[in-house]
Design a protein around this motif. Structure first.
Motif, short mmCIF file in Angstrom:
data_model
loop_
_atom_site.label_atom_id
_atom_site.label_comp_id
_atom_site.label_asym_id
_atom_site.label_seq_id
_atom_site.Cartn_x
_atom_site.Cartn_y
_atom_site.Cartn_z
N LEU A 102 0.84 -1.21 0.00
CA LEU A 102 0.00 0.00 0.00
C LEU A 102 0.87 1.26 0.00
CD1 LEU A 102 -2.82 -0.96 2.53
CD2 LEU A 102 -2.89 -1.09 0.05
N GLN A 103 2.08 1.12 0.54
CA GLN A 103 2.99 2.28 0.55
C GLN A 103 3.75 2.41 -0.77
OE1 GLN A 103 5.63 1.86 3.91
NE2 GLN A 103 4.10 2.62 5.36
N ARG A 104 3.51 1.46 -1.69
CA ARG A 104 4.18 1.45 -3.00
C ARG A 104 5.71 1.39 -2.85
NH1 ARG A 104 -0.73 1.33 -3.69
NH2 ARG A 104 -1.91 2.42 -5.29
N MET A 105 6.15 0.65 -1.83
CA MET A 105 7.59 0.51 -1.62
C MET A 105 8.16 -0.39 -2.72
SD MET A 105 9.46 -1.08 1.74
CE MET A 105 9.14 0.25 2.87
N ASP A 106 9.39 -0.12 -3.14
CA ASP A 106 9.94 -0.94 -4.23
C ASP A 106 10.24 -2.36 -3.74
OD1 ASP A 106 13.02 -1.41 -3.90
OD2 ASP A 106 12.66 0.68 -3.30
N ALA A 107 10.29 -3.27 -4.69
CA ALA A 107 10.29 -4.71 -4.37
C ALA A 107 11.47 -5.12 -3.48
CB ALA A 107 10.29 -5.51 -5.65
N ALA A 108 12.66 -4.61 -3.77
CA ALA A 108 13.84 -5.04 -3.02
C ALA A 108 13.75 -4.59 -1.56
CB ALA A 108 15.09 -4.48 -3.68
N ALA A 109 13.38 -3.32 -1.37
CA ALA A 109 13.28 -2.79 -0.01
C ALA A 109 12.16 -3.50 0.75
CB ALA A 109 12.99 -1.29 -0.07
N ARG A 110 11.12 -3.82 0.01
CA ARG A 110 9.96 -4.49 0.62
C ARG A 110 10.36 -5.88 1.12
NH1 ARG A 110 6.35 -3.90 -3.77
NH2 ARG A 110 6.50 -6.11 -4.28
N LYS A 111 11.09 -6.58 0.28
CA LYS A 111 11.49 -7.93 0.65
C LYS A 111 12.37 -7.91 1.90
CE LYS A 111 13.48 -12.12 -1.23
NZ LYS A 111 14.16 -12.77 -2.34
N LYS A 112 13.29 -6.95 1.92
CA LYS A 112 14.20 -6.86 3.06
C LYS A 112 13.41 -6.56 4.34
CE LYS A 112 18.40 -4.57 4.69
NZ LYS A 112 17.89 -4.53 6.06
N ALA A 113 12.49 -5.60 4.22
CA ALA A 113 11.69 -5.21 5.39
C ALA A 113 10.85 -6.38 5.90
CB ALA A 113 10.80 -4.02 5.03
N VAL A 114 10.26 -7.12 4.98
CA VAL A 114 9.40 -8.24 5.38
C VAL A 114 10.22 -9.31 6.08
CG1 VAL A 114 7.91 -10.11 4.54
CG2 VAL A 114 7.70 -7.83 3.55
N LEU A 115 11.38 -9.65 5.50
CA LEU A 115 12.21 -10.70 6.10
C LEU A 115 12.76 -10.24 7.46
CD1 LEU A 115 14.02 -12.06 2.91
CD2 LEU A 115 12.13 -13.08 4.17
N ASP A 116 13.09 -8.96 7.56
CA ASP A 116 13.54 -8.41 8.86
C ASP A 116 12.45 -8.57 9.91
OD1 ASP A 116 15.96 -7.71 7.93
OD2 ASP A 116 15.60 -5.54 7.79
N ALA A 117 11.24 -8.19 9.51
CA ALA A 117 10.11 -8.24 10.46
C ALA A 117 9.84 -9.68 10.88
CB ALA A 117 8.86 -7.63 9.82
N LEU A 118 9.91 -10.59 9.92
CA LEU A 118 9.65 -11.99 10.26
C LEU A 118 10.78 -12.56 11.13
CD1 LEU A 118 8.16 -13.27 6.89
CD2 LEU A 118 7.00 -13.12 9.09
N GLU A 119 11.97 -12.02 10.94
CA GLU A 119 13.07 -12.46 11.79
C GLU A 119 12.87 -11.98 13.22
OE1 GLU A 119 16.70 -12.19 9.74
OE2 GLU A 119 17.90 -12.76 11.48
N TRP A 120 12.36 -10.76 13.33
CA TRP A 120 12.06 -10.20 14.66
C TRP A 120 11.14 -11.13 15.45
CZ3 TRP A 120 13.49 -6.44 17.86
CH2 TRP A 120 14.31 -5.42 17.35
N VAL A 121 10.16 -11.66 14.75
CA VAL A 121 9.18 -12.49 15.47
C VAL A 121 9.50 -13.98 15.36
CG1 VAL A 121 7.33 -10.79 15.22
CG2 VAL A 121 7.61 -12.55 13.47
N GLY A 122 10.61 -14.30 14.71
CA GLY A 122 11.06 -15.69 14.65
C GLY A 122 10.20 -16.58 13.77
N LEU A 123 9.80 -16.05 12.61
CA LEU A 123 8.92 -16.86 11.75
C LEU A 123 9.47 -17.01 10.33
CD1 LEU A 123 5.24 -15.87 12.59
CD2 LEU A 123 6.29 -18.09 12.85
N THR A 124 10.76 -16.91 10.19
CA THR A 124 11.32 -16.97 8.82
C THR A 124 11.10 -18.35 8.18
OG1 THR A 124 13.42 -17.37 9.88
CG2 THR A 124 13.09 -15.17 9.01
N ASP A 125 10.87 -19.36 9.01
CA ASP A 125 10.64 -20.71 8.45
C ASP A 125 9.19 -20.92 8.03
OD1 ASP A 125 9.91 -20.44 11.11
OD2 ASP A 125 10.04 -22.61 11.47
N LYS A 126 8.36 -19.93 8.23
CA LYS A 126 6.93 -20.11 7.92
C LYS A 126 6.45 -19.16 6.82
CE LYS A 126 5.73 -22.93 11.42
NZ LYS A 126 5.02 -24.20 11.27
N ILE A 127 7.38 -18.62 6.08
CA ILE A 127 6.97 -17.54 5.17
C ILE A 127 5.95 -17.98 4.12
CG2 ILE A 127 8.99 -16.05 5.44
CD1 ILE A 127 10.09 -17.15 2.88
N ASN A 128 5.99 -19.26 3.76
CA ASN A 128 5.05 -19.72 2.72
C ASN A 128 3.79 -20.37 3.30
OD1 ASN A 128 6.59 -18.88 0.49
ND2 ASN A 128 7.97 -20.61 0.83
#
Lengths: 382, 235
Positions: free
Chosen positions: B115-141
């Motif tokens: 919704l913020q129209r963030m570019d794909a690379a920055a978006r991916k990094k932010a999402v993976l960072d956030a999922l790492e924060w909550v310890g869910l990188t193994d559940k992304i799919n």
């Protein structure tokens, strides 16, 4: 673009519900294109055959001639104008007596060596003392006549005096054009002119490509389009009749989409609230749900293409056999009709279905505008 | 804790129509919240906690008084402006997680950034960072129906913090979780609060949540009856 991506994802995520809607809608798509393609193919074939067998490039009619009023035939004749590109036809009322029955017919004199129409008039070239006629297969069937049969023909000459003679069926031809078949008997023009005492006269003249277009006094030119109006009208009425069927199908498909949308807005209120909480405006959520509903038509197009394109391509190649009963519809019907699918037809159908699906999707989605996000998050019924 | 006020509520009152009359859910609320607070609105059901949270989140507007969030008066915002405010500055965590059921964990977290129209690379990094924060990188799919309650709430936290909002509003975030998961979630939020300086405001009547709060605002019948800084029991 984002809305479209999200809508497609939601739609595919809905699983079976989506595919049921898509199946019905794709069927509507295919049926609309198929039916219109068939009518267009029929129209094209009917026009082509009628031009080749009957109307040529237009006709010059004697001003008294009215094809719908047989009583005009007695007076509707005159000296045929000597214009290039015109083939004279003399028409008189007559009667044949096959197997002792009396059958009124339209006796048409046509030059035996003409090449303007597809009629096999070579068979009329006089041979010996016998008078030769040709008939269409429908006419032959209804009269119970076959090639080589002899039948008594009675006519009136220009003074109204009855005369009769035995004629021989030189050929029974096969045509799709009822106008040159049913109730028609073809004879060599010179013979008919001699029989009626009307040398050099004609009721009408059929134009070929070389005709310049001038109409002498006492004659009126009927353009090809004017002469084909009847076909166009019949085809149009067939189209309207058929469209009721496919509009019903389309309506069912649209009803399914509408129903799904209404249900979605009830069932997915928490989701709607979440979208708003995450930063979507109500307008964006309405657009999302509308596009979601409208995207059914895009999926239907894809699904319809999978089975519709091979099916319709095969039908366009192999043709659709027409039952014999269709002979009686009053215009040229071939034994097989080859559907024609124009770009306009496909694009028109796509536009119709997409716009209709989007409209029925928008109607329930508008309710979101009145939904309070806090209620939506709680999943309160609208 | 930085005391720069990012939320300022003054004489805030909220009425709801009930039949021919009205019900007052909030009455003359005066509060401010600064950057990096870890505060809770505490009180029984019907005390006005969620209503207050909704107004702070610009999902609702006050009937009287003023609510300034990130310097903007909630009452004067258009639909579009309030959507922008939520999208850029406010993260929400709900009692029933409110994950989008057809999206994967990754896509749920990514949604706010789309919704913020963030570019794909920055978006991916932010999402993976956030999922790492909550310890869910193994559940992304994984999709929400495949997750446990604790995992779902962790996805909701990742979704709330992925855009690095100034404020996270958590409405009864542990109500549907067992004790172990509740503590895990609260510790995660506490860590985010400390490291990202995100202001967390909870609405709760759960003792477990209260053990983590640094500021407790007690509400009763739509009024603030006590507002005090507390020493978190758990940290």
């Amino acid at each position: 673009m984002l809305t479209f991506k999200l809508a497609l994802k939601n739609l595919l995520g809905a699983g079976l519900r989506t595919w049921l809607n898509v199946a019905v809608l794709s069927f509507a798509f295919v049926l609309i294109i198929f039916y219109n393609g068939m009518i267009d193919g029929w129209n094209e074939q009917a026009r082509r055959d009628t031009i080749e067998w009957d109307v040529g490039q237009g006709q010059l009619w004697h001003t008294d001639y009215d094809p719908y009023d047989p009583f005009t035939l007695q007076e509707a004749h005159g000296m045929a104008p000597a214009e290039a590109g015109l083939m004279p036809v003399l028409i008189v009322q007559a009667t044949i007596y096959p197997e002792g029955r009396m059958m009124p017919v339209r006796l048409k004199g046509i030059p035996a060596r003409q090449q303007t129409l597809a009629l096999p008039t070579e068979a009329l070239v006089p041979a010996g003392d016998e008078t030769r006629i040709i008939l269409g297969k429908r006419m032959a069937k209804s009269a119970g006549l076959a090639e080589g049969d002899r039948v008594l023909l009675r006519w009136r000459d220009q003074h109204g005096t009855f005369d009769a003679r035995e004629v021989v069926i030189a050929q029974v031809f096969d045509t799709n054009v009822p106008n040159v078949d049913a109730g028609q008997v073809w004879i060599d023009l010179a013979v008919l002119q001699e029989m009626t005492g009307m040398p050099g006269e004609a009721t009408m003249l059929v134009a070929d490509q070389t005709y310049a277009g001038s109409a002498p006094e006492g004659w009126a030119f009927q353009t090809q389009d004017q002469l084909l109006t009847e076909i166009d009208t019949v085809i149009q009425s067939k189209k309207v009749g058929g469209s009721i069927t496919y509009l019903m199908l389309l309506l069912i498909a649209l009803l399914a989409i509408f129903d799904t949308q209404v249900l979605s807005i009830f069932r997915r209120q928490r989701e709607i609230g979440t979208y708003i909480a995450l930063g979507m405006t109500r307008r964006e959520v309405i657009a999302l749900f509308t596009v979601e509903g409208g995207a059914n038509s895009l999926l239907a197009m894809a699904v319809g293409a999978v089975y519709g394109i091979p099916l319709m391509a095969w039908l366009a190649q192999a043709g659709i056999p027409m039952p014999a009963a269709t002979d009686n519809v009053g215009l040229a019907v071939a034994e097989k009709i080859f559907p024609v699918y124009g770009l306009g037809l496909v694009l028109g159908t796509v536009a119709l279905v997409t716009v209709a699906a989007t409209i029925v999707s928008y109607m329930p989605a508008r309710k979101i505008a009145y939904l309070r996000p806090t209620d939506a998050l709680k999943g309160k019924i609208l | 804790m930085n005391t720069d006020p990012i939320i300022s509520l003054s004489h805030l009152t909220k009425h709801f129509p009930v039949g021919k009359g009205q019900f007052t859910a909030l009455r003359d609320i005066n509060l401010t919240f600064g950057t990096g607070e870890f505060a809770g609105l505490v009180g029984p059901s019907g005390s006005g906690k969620t209503t207050l949270l909704n107004i702070i989140g610009s999902l609702d507007v006050p009937s009287e008084g003023e609510a300034l969030v990130m310097g903007r008066s909630v009452s004067s915002l258009t639909h579009k402006e309030s959507a922008q405010l939520r999208n850029q500055h406010i993260g929400f965590i709900f009692q029933v997680f409110n994950l989008l059921p057809v999206y994967t964990v990754y896509e749920n977290v990514e949604f706010a950034l789309l919704l913020q129209r963030m570019d794909a690379a920055a978006r991916k990094k932010a999402v993976l960072d956030a999922l790492e924060w909550v310890g869910l990188t193994d559940k992304i799919n994984s999709k929400p129906p495949q997750l446990s309650g604790g995992e779902s709430q962790r996805v909701a936290i990742a979704r709330a913090i992925v855009k690095r909002p100034a404020i996270v509003l958590a409405d009864e975030p542990t109500a549907n979780l067992d004790a172990k998961n509740s503590h895990h979630i609260l510790q995660t939020m506490q860590r985010i609060n400390k490291e990202l300086k995100t202001t967390f405001i909870f609405s709760t009547h759960d003792e477990k949540v209260m053990q983590y709060l640094e500021r407790m605002i007690n509400l009763a019948d739509g009024q603030v009856v006590r507002d005090e800084l507390v020493q978190p029991v758990k940290s």
